[in-house]
Design a protein around this motif. Structure first.
Motif, PDB file in Angstrom:
ATOM      1  N   UNK A   6       0.896  -1.319  -0.006  1.00 36.22           N
ATOM      2  CA  UNK A   6      -0.040   0.089   0.077  1.00 36.22           C
ATOM      3  C   UNK A   6       0.847   1.192  -0.010  1.00 36.22           C
ATOM      4  N   UNK A   7       2.174   1.131   0.504  1.00 37.38           N
ATOM      5  CA  UNK A   7       2.870   2.237   0.608  1.00 37.38           C
ATOM      6  C   UNK A   7       3.372   2.902  -0.851  1.00 37.38           C
ATOM      7  N   UNK A   8       2.832   2.033  -1.777  1.00 39.63           N
ATOM      8  CA  UNK A   8       3.315   2.467  -3.300  1.00 39.63           C
ATOM      9  C   UNK A   8       2.636   3.793  -3.461  1.00 39.63           C
ATOM     10  N   UNK A   9       1.711   4.093  -2.834  1.00 43.55           N
ATOM     11  CA  UNK A   9       0.778   5.498  -3.347  1.00 43.55           C
ATOM     12  C   UNK A   9       1.559   6.700  -2.596  1.00 43.55           C
ATOM     13  N   UNK A  10       2.466   6.270  -1.652  1.00 37.53           N
ATOM     14  CA  UNK A  10       2.986   7.606  -0.837  1.00 37.53           C
ATOM     15  C   UNK A  10       4.063   8.168  -1.851  1.00 37.53           C
ATOM     16  N   UNK A  11       4.583   9.248  -1.511  1.00 33.25           N
ATOM     17  CA  UNK A  11       5.472  10.112  -2.022  1.00 33.25           C
ATOM     18  C   UNK A  11       6.889   9.211  -2.184  1.00 33.25           C
ATOM     19  N   UNK A  12       7.403   8.738  -1.157  1.00 35.31           N
ATOM     20  CA  UNK A  12       8.635   8.035  -1.265  1.00 35.31           C
ATOM     21  C   UNK A  12       8.337   6.918  -2.234  1.00 35.31           C
ATOM     22  N   UNK A  13       9.609   6.547  -2.718  1.00 35.20           N
ATOM     23  CA  UNK A  13       9.633   5.214  -3.514  1.00 35.20           C
ATOM     24  C   UNK A  13       9.334   3.993  -2.713  1.00 35.20           C
ATOM     25  N   UNK A  14       8.336   3.091  -3.256  1.00 36.63           N
ATOM     26  CA  UNK A  14       7.900   2.202  -2.513  1.00 36.63           C
ATOM     27  C   UNK A  14       8.786   1.175  -2.413  1.00 36.63           C
ATOM     28  N   UNK A  15       8.964   0.437  -1.136  1.00 35.35           N
ATOM     29  CA  UNK A  15       9.613  -0.890  -1.266  1.00 35.35           C
ATOM     30  C   UNK A  15       8.917  -2.072  -1.655  1.00 35.35           C
ATOM     31  N   UNK A  16       9.272  -2.808  -2.614  1.00 39.27           N
ATOM     32  CA  UNK A  16       8.895  -3.986  -3.259  1.00 39.27           C
ATOM     33  C   UNK A  16       9.028  -5.193  -2.447  1.00 39.27           C
ATOM     34  N   UNK A  17       7.902  -5.712  -2.091  1.00 38.16           N
ATOM     35  CA  UNK A  17       7.942  -7.145  -1.219  1.00 38.16           C
ATOM     36  C   UNK A  17       8.006  -8.135  -2.147  1.00 38.16           C
ATOM     37  N   UNK A  18       9.060  -8.947  -2.146  1.00 39.82           N
ATOM     38  CA  UNK A  18       9.316 -10.196  -2.838  1.00 39.82           C
ATOM     39  C   UNK A  18       8.431 -11.321  -2.262  1.00 39.82           C
ATOM     40  N   UNK A  19       7.495 -11.703  -2.925  1.00 41.54           N
ATOM     41  CA  UNK A  19       6.654 -12.953  -2.521  1.00 41.54           C
ATOM     42  C   UNK A  19       7.176 -14.261  -3.247  1.00 41.54           C
ATOM     43  N   UNK A  20       7.560 -15.120  -2.391  1.00 46.68           N
ATOM     44  CA  UNK A  20       8.499 -16.214  -3.180  1.00 46.68           C
ATOM     45  C   UNK A  20       7.361 -17.445  -3.272  1.00 46.68           C
ATOM     46  N   UNK A  21       7.270 -17.931  -4.343  1.00 45.35           N
ATOM     47  CA  UNK A  21       6.581 -19.174  -4.791  1.00 45.35           C
ATOM     48  C   UNK A  21       7.514 -20.395  -5.116  1.00 45.35           C
ATOM     49  N   UNK A  22       6.904 -21.414  -5.070  1.00 43.27           N
ATOM     50  CA  UNK A  22       7.517 -22.471  -5.580  1.00 43.27           C
ATOM     51  C   UNK A  22       6.486 -23.649  -6.323  1.00 43.27           C
ATOM     52  N   UNK A  23       6.797 -23.670  -7.633  1.00 45.17           N
ATOM     53  CA  UNK A  23       5.723 -24.422  -8.388  1.00 45.17           C
ATOM     54  C   UNK A  23       4.497 -23.738  -8.560  1.00 45.17           C
ATOM     55  N   UNK A  24       4.511 -22.612  -8.275  1.00 46.90           N
ATOM     56  CA  UNK A  24       3.153 -21.816  -8.308  1.00 46.90           C
ATOM     57  C   UNK A  24       2.378 -21.652  -6.984  1.00 46.90           C
ATOM     58  N   UNK A  25       3.236 -22.192  -6.162  1.00 50.66           N
ATOM     59  CA  UNK A  25       2.395 -21.912  -4.560  1.00 50.66           C
ATOM     60  C   UNK A  25       3.243 -20.991  -3.777  1.00 50.66           C
ATOM     61  N   UNK A  26       2.602 -20.139  -3.165  1.00 49.02           N
ATOM     62  CA  UNK A  26       3.400 -19.104  -2.272  1.00 49.02           C
ATOM     63  C   UNK A  26       3.770 -19.826  -1.244  1.00 49.02           C
ATOM     64  N   UNK A  27       4.962 -19.835  -0.751  1.00 51.13           N
ATOM     65  CA  UNK A  27       5.663 -20.563   0.247  1.00 51.13           C
ATOM     66  C   UNK A  27       5.980 -19.551   1.345  1.00 51.13           C
TER      67      UNK A  27
END
Ligand code: ZN
Length: 351
Positions: free
Chosen positions: A22-43
């Motif tokens: 949600x911080x993407x809408x703030x003035x500061x550059x947004x931190x990207x959250x890497x969400x890791x998946x294995x074989x299409x499944x979020x782990x």
């Protein structure tokens, strides 16, 4: 969430998603959250190796430790660091174990209490991102066992220990009371070295390259784990789970020599099993070995159930999930176990 955007990329058979919060809408550059998946499944990615040099404030006022330990870094910048490399949850430990030299029981207890209370409060504040590992005063083994019990009741997950107590091996019988408590509570002991100060002659690792860290740390871990094996600690406490930092030191990388130690003429061994049996049952290693080949070898020697993710945050090592997610030698089940599944069980995580 209206502001959520999803990006996906494929890395050698494993899918890794990027999530802009949600911080993407703030003035500061947004931190990207890497969400890791294995074989299409979020782990879930769980980090066993995360430091905090916690400031102790009034607890060390008027003591020799006031100058270095009263103030220190906070944890406010920690979540963006985790998000960047895809860590969902950190198990934070206070390392270096400098308080193990303290002879005043009251001061040692107060320092560990401060660690444990602060970690518990931080974890309550961010229950989905952090747990704290117990700090204990192992120079007083009985008190350490009691404080571990207390810390676990107050929310600690696992216990952090060093490679020696003022030069003494943790395989000595005086520490049995501590190991008995670790086993009774079913807690993971995470061992972190501090430069092999107990082994190396002064100045021996003083050359360029930070050898106290690069060589001394894995050496200390190797000796620590080897003493627990050969001195019979795992025979006394067969359900112990002890995780060595930095890939378990050199032990899993050079296991063949250790494995035949008792077959050599003239050696009298007391251990009930082969060293490799303890490696596959009692000993764990973090996967902080920086290459897919290193991780493959850890798994070959120890089994995927004995390898866990670790980052050494915040010390700037170039750790990523790629040697695990992109590792062609690992099944998807292995990858999920190493990234977080093993630690969910070992640290008794509920989220
Ligand atoms: Zn570390």
């Amino acid at each position: 969430m209206p502001n959520r955007r999803q990006f996906f990329r494929t890395v050698a058979g494993a899918t890794v998603g990027l999530y802009m919060g949600e911080r993407a809408v703030r003035a500061q550059a947004p931190p990207a959250r890497l969400q890791v998946s294995v074989g299409g499944k979020r782990v879930k990615v769980v980090d066993v190796h995360a430091h905090w040099d916690m400031p102790l404030g009034d607890v060390v006022k008027g003591t020799p430790y006031e100058k270095d330990r009263a103030t220190g870094p906070g944890l406010d910048d920690r979540i963006p660091m985790m998000d960047k490399i895809g860590v969902d949850l950190e198990a934070i430990s206070v390392n270096d174990f400098w308080w193990w030299e303290i002879k005043d029981q009251g001061l040692a207890r107060a320092i560990c209490n401060k660690h444990n209370e602060t970690l518990a409060a931080w974890s309550r504040q961010h229950p989905d991102r952090f747990v704290g590992m117990a700090s204990i005063p192992l120079q007083f083994p009985d008190m350490a066992a009691d404080m571990l019990d207390e810390a676990v009741r107050r929310g600690a997950h696992g216990v952090a220990i060093g490679g020696h107590v003022n030069g003494e091996s943790l395989s000595l019988p005086k520490f049995d009371v501590f190991w008995a408590k670790v086993q009774q509570l079913g807690q993971l002991a995470f061992m972190h070295p501090n430069g092999s100060g107990n082994i190396i002659q002064q100045g021996a690792l003083a050359g360029r390259g930070g050898l106290g860290n690069i060589v001394g740390n894995p050496l200390e871990t190797t000796v620590f784990l080897s003493r627990l094996i050969f001195d019979g600690t795992f025979d006394k406490f067969p359900n112990l789970k002890v995780c060595g930092a930095h890939g378990g030191g050199y032990l899993p990388s050079y296991l063949g020599r250790t494995e035949v130690a008792c077959q050599r003429t003239g050696q009298t061994c007391i251990i009930k099993k082969k060293p490799s049996d303890y490696m596959r049952a009692n000993i764990l290693a973090d996967a902080m070995v920086f290459s897919a080949e290193g991780v493959r070898h850890l798994v070959a020697e120890m089994g995927a159930g004995q390898v866990v993710f670790g980052t050494d945050t915040p010390f700037g090592w170039p750790v990523t999930v790629d040697p695990i997610t992109g590792n062609s030698a690992l099944s998807n089940a292995d990858k999920e176990a190493i990234l977080g599944g093993n630690l969910v069980k070992l640290l008794k995580l509920t989220t």
